[in-house]
Design a protein around this motif. Sequence first.
Motif, mmCIF file in Angstrom:
data_model
loop_
_atom_site.group_PDB
_atom_site.id
_atom_site.type_symbol
_atom_site.label_atom_id
_atom_site.label_comp_id
_atom_site.label_asym_id
_atom_site.label_seq_id
_atom_site.Cartn_x
_atom_site.Cartn_y
_atom_site.Cartn_z
ATOM 1 N N VAL A 112 -8.158 -16.034 -39.324
ATOM 2 C CA VAL A 112 -7.905 -16.483 -37.972
ATOM 3 C C VAL A 112 -9.065 -16.563 -37.125
ATOM 4 C CG1 VAL A 112 -7.221 -14.284 -35.911
ATOM 5 C CG2 VAL A 112 -6.282 -14.311 -38.316
ATOM 6 N N GLU A 113 -8.402 -17.725 -36.004
ATOM 7 C CA GLU A 113 -9.700 -17.807 -35.349
ATOM 8 C C GLU A 113 -9.802 -17.607 -34.369
ATOM 9 O OE1 GLU A 113 -11.232 -20.894 -36.170
ATOM 10 O OE2 GLU A 113 -10.343 -21.143 -37.628
ATOM 11 N N ARG A 114 -11.113 -17.120 -33.696
ATOM 12 C CA ARG A 114 -11.067 -16.144 -32.785
ATOM 13 C C ARG A 114 -12.155 -17.048 -31.749
ATOM 14 N NH1 ARG A 114 -13.377 -10.917 -34.447
ATOM 15 N NH2 ARG A 114 -15.106 -12.220 -35.660
ATOM 16 N N GLU A 115 -11.883 -16.746 -31.032
ATOM 17 C CA GLU A 115 -12.703 -17.434 -29.520
ATOM 18 C C GLU A 115 -13.918 -16.616 -29.194
ATOM 19 O OE1 GLU A 115 -11.262 -19.787 -27.731
ATOM 20 O OE2 GLU A 115 -9.926 -20.540 -28.561
ATOM 21 N N PRO A 116 -15.042 -17.290 -28.220
ATOM 22 C CA PRO A 116 -15.933 -17.131 -27.947
ATOM 23 C C PRO A 116 -15.450 -15.977 -27.027
ATOM 24 C CG PRO A 116 -16.228 -19.118 -28.615
ATOM 25 C CD PRO A 116 -15.115 -19.260 -28.477
ATOM 26 N N GLY A 117 -16.768 -14.989 -26.989
ATOM 27 C CA GLY A 117 -16.600 -14.151 -25.933
ATOM 28 C C GLY A 117 -16.884 -14.122 -24.425
ATOM 29 N N ALA A 118 -17.257 -15.778 -24.362
ATOM 30 C CA ALA A 118 -17.428 -16.428 -22.740
ATOM 31 C C ALA A 118 -15.882 -16.337 -22.721
ATOM 32 C CB ALA A 118 -18.548 -17.353 -22.603
ATOM 33 N N VAL A 119 -15.357 -16.933 -23.137
ATOM 34 C CA VAL A 119 -14.497 -17.925 -22.842
ATOM 35 C C VAL A 119 -12.905 -16.599 -22.723
ATOM 36 C CG1 VAL A 119 -11.929 -19.233 -24.174
ATOM 37 C CG2 VAL A 119 -14.690 -19.809 -24.452
ATOM 38 N N VAL A 120 -12.991 -15.520 -23.629
ATOM 39 C CA VAL A 120 -12.117 -14.180 -24.079
ATOM 40 C C VAL A 120 -12.445 -14.225 -22.016
ATOM 41 C CG1 VAL A 120 -11.698 -12.590 -24.711
ATOM 42 C CG2 VAL A 120 -12.351 -14.218 -25.925
ATOM 43 N N ALA A 121 -13.581 -13.531 -21.905
ATOM 44 C CA ALA A 121 -13.887 -13.137 -20.521
ATOM 45 C C ALA A 121 -13.480 -13.949 -19.571
ATOM 46 C CB ALA A 121 -15.858 -12.896 -20.429
ATOM 47 N N GLN A 122 -13.249 -15.172 -19.473
ATOM 48 C CA GLN A 122 -13.001 -15.999 -18.317
ATOM 49 C C GLN A 122 -11.333 -16.047 -18.290
ATOM 50 O OE1 GLN A 122 -14.386 -19.449 -19.874
ATOM 51 N NE2 GLN A 122 -16.061 -20.435 -18.295
ATOM 52 N N ARG A 123 -10.637 -16.187 -19.514
ATOM 53 C CA ARG A 123 -9.106 -15.444 -19.262
ATOM 54 C C ARG A 123 -8.888 -13.934 -20.119
ATOM 55 N NH1 ARG A 123 -7.876 -18.616 -25.086
ATOM 56 N NH2 ARG A 123 -8.426 -20.993 -23.977
ATOM 57 N N VAL A 124 -9.565 -13.493 -19.576
ATOM 58 C CA VAL A 124 -9.299 -12.115 -18.970
ATOM 59 C C VAL A 124 -9.425 -11.667 -17.531
ATOM 60 C CG1 VAL A 124 -9.802 -9.612 -19.743
ATOM 61 C CG2 VAL A 124 -8.934 -11.038 -21.420
ATOM 62 N N LEU A 125 -10.906 -11.414 -17.300
ATOM 63 C CA LEU A 125 -11.508 -11.580 -15.763
ATOM 64 C C LEU A 125 -11.696 -13.245 -14.239
ATOM 65 C CD1 LEU A 125 -14.287 -9.502 -17.423
ATOM 66 C CD2 LEU A 125 -12.025 -8.591 -16.536
ATOM 67 N N LEU A 126 -11.742 -13.428 -14.989
ATOM 68 C CA LEU A 126 -12.045 -14.769 -14.109
ATOM 69 C C LEU A 126 -11.023 -15.854 -13.914
ATOM 70 C CD1 LEU A 126 -14.066 -16.346 -12.458
ATOM 71 C CD2 LEU A 126 -14.469 -17.778 -14.298
ATOM 72 N N GLN A 127 -10.040 -15.840 -14.698
ATOM 73 C CA GLN A 127 -8.769 -17.059 -14.030
ATOM 74 C C GLN A 127 -8.035 -15.271 -12.996
ATOM 75 O OE1 GLN A 127 -7.276 -18.258 -17.649
ATOM 76 N NE2 GLN A 127 -8.054 -20.570 -16.903
ATOM 77 N N PRO A 128 -7.464 -14.348 -13.804
ATOM 78 C CA PRO A 128 -6.852 -13.710 -12.685
ATOM 79 C C PRO A 128 -7.410 -13.095 -11.433
ATOM 80 C CG PRO A 128 -6.603 -12.703 -15.410
ATOM 81 C CD PRO A 128 -7.980 -13.876 -15.322
ATOM 82 N N ALA A 129 -8.762 -13.247 -11.316
ATOM 83 C CA ALA A 129 -8.815 -12.903 -9.972
ATOM 84 C C ALA A 129 -9.360 -14.063 -9.310
ATOM 85 C CB ALA A 129 -10.681 -11.932 -10.716
ATOM 86 N N ALA A 130 -9.359 -15.770 -9.488
ATOM 87 C CA ALA A 130 -9.933 -16.371 -9.039
ATOM 88 C C ALA A 130 -8.243 -16.836 -8.515
ATOM 89 C CB ALA A 130 -9.808 -17.731 -9.755
ATOM 90 N N PHE A 131 -6.651 -16.530 -9.608
ATOM 91 C CA PHE A 131 -6.097 -16.650 -9.168
ATOM 92 C C PHE A 131 -5.416 -15.683 -7.676
ATOM 93 C CE2 PHE A 131 -1.529 -16.370 -9.023
ATOM 94 C CZ PHE A 131 -0.660 -17.673 -9.057
ATOM 95 N N LEU A 132 -5.258 -14.763 -7.724
ATOM 96 C CA LEU A 132 -5.283 -13.616 -6.921
ATOM 97 C C LEU A 132 -6.091 -13.477 -5.637
ATOM 98 C CD1 LEU A 132 -4.017 -10.922 -6.208
ATOM 99 C CD2 LEU A 132 -6.312 -9.406 -7.430
ATOM 100 N N ILE A 133 -7.514 -14.513 -5.952
ATOM 101 C CA ILE A 133 -7.934 -14.616 -4.547
ATOM 102 C C ILE A 133 -7.272 -15.510 -3.949
ATOM 103 C CG2 ILE A 133 -10.644 -15.146 -4.126
ATOM 104 C CD1 ILE A 133 -11.856 -13.611 -5.322
ATOM 105 N N GLY A 134 -7.105 -16.886 -4.610
ATOM 106 C CA GLY A 134 -6.170 -18.252 -4.260
ATOM 107 C C GLY A 134 -5.268 -17.990 -3.771
ATOM 108 N N PHE A 135 -4.001 -16.836 -4.749
ATOM 109 C CA PHE A 135 -2.743 -16.227 -3.647
ATOM 110 C C PHE A 135 -3.063 -15.686 -2.320
ATOM 111 C CE2 PHE A 135 0.131 -13.276 -2.974
ATOM 112 C CZ PHE A 135 1.015 -14.231 -3.116
ATOM 113 N N LEU A 136 -4.156 -14.837 -1.605
ATOM 114 C CA LEU A 136 -4.640 -14.268 -1.106
ATOM 115 C C LEU A 136 -5.310 -15.279 -0.140
ATOM 116 C CD1 LEU A 136 -5.958 -10.715 -2.130
ATOM 117 C CD2 LEU A 136 -3.691 -11.238 -0.887
ATOM 118 N N ALA A 137 -6.119 -16.138 -0.233
ATOM 119 C CA ALA A 137 -5.980 -17.559 0.911
ATOM 120 C C ALA A 137 -5.627 -18.405 0.799
ATOM 121 C CB ALA A 137 -7.557 -18.624 -0.159
ATOM 122 N N VAL A 138 -4.213 -18.226 0.424
ATOM 123 C CA VAL A 138 -3.266 -19.072 1.505
ATOM 124 C C VAL A 138 -2.677 -18.469 2.243
ATOM 125 C CG1 VAL A 138 -1.051 -20.043 0.729
ATOM 126 C CG2 VAL A 138 -3.084 -20.617 -0.839
#
Length: 170
Positions: free
Chosen positions: A129-155
């Motif tokens: 099983v190939e596991r992603e590095p921790g920084a990539v997982v953090a980006q997918r789990v925390l950063l991307q959803p937060a950025a999307f939500l902030i972007g939606f609120l900005a629109v």
Amino acid sequence: MRTPLAAAGLVALGVLLMANPLFLPVSVGEPTPAYTHTVQPVTEGSVAGFESPANGSNASDAVVAYADLSPDARAAFDRARDSPEGGFGVERPDERVDSLSYPTEPTLGDGILIVERDGERYEFWTRTVEREPGAVVAQRVLLQPAAFLIGFLAVVAGAAVGLRGRLGGE
């Protein structure tokens, strides 16, 4: 004059933040492999299924007697079978069992063995099983959803500021 500019700026910022999956995650390293061992009884819903070698069809050589496994493979089988989760994983390649294969896409005979022990038949899965590095997982789990939500609120804020300016609220 400031109201249309502020509305356009908020909408542009929002769209950029909502589009973050296009530029995130930035790969920060190679995926690390893990080697898993899983044991489950052969049932109707199993990969082996009822038309499989586990149930007496033509390819009966895919069934391996427990006693015919190498000592290391028997130890891995027992450890996976006795595990509360039904399996275990190892991190280092030298911790793998040499007599077993570890494909990324297991198939019957290559990563999936039907082991017969004490009259019971089990599927014994081994895979990589190939596991992603921790920084990539953090980006997918925390950063991307937060950025999307902030972007939606900005629109939404940009639309509200633009409508407020058009409706004479300023």
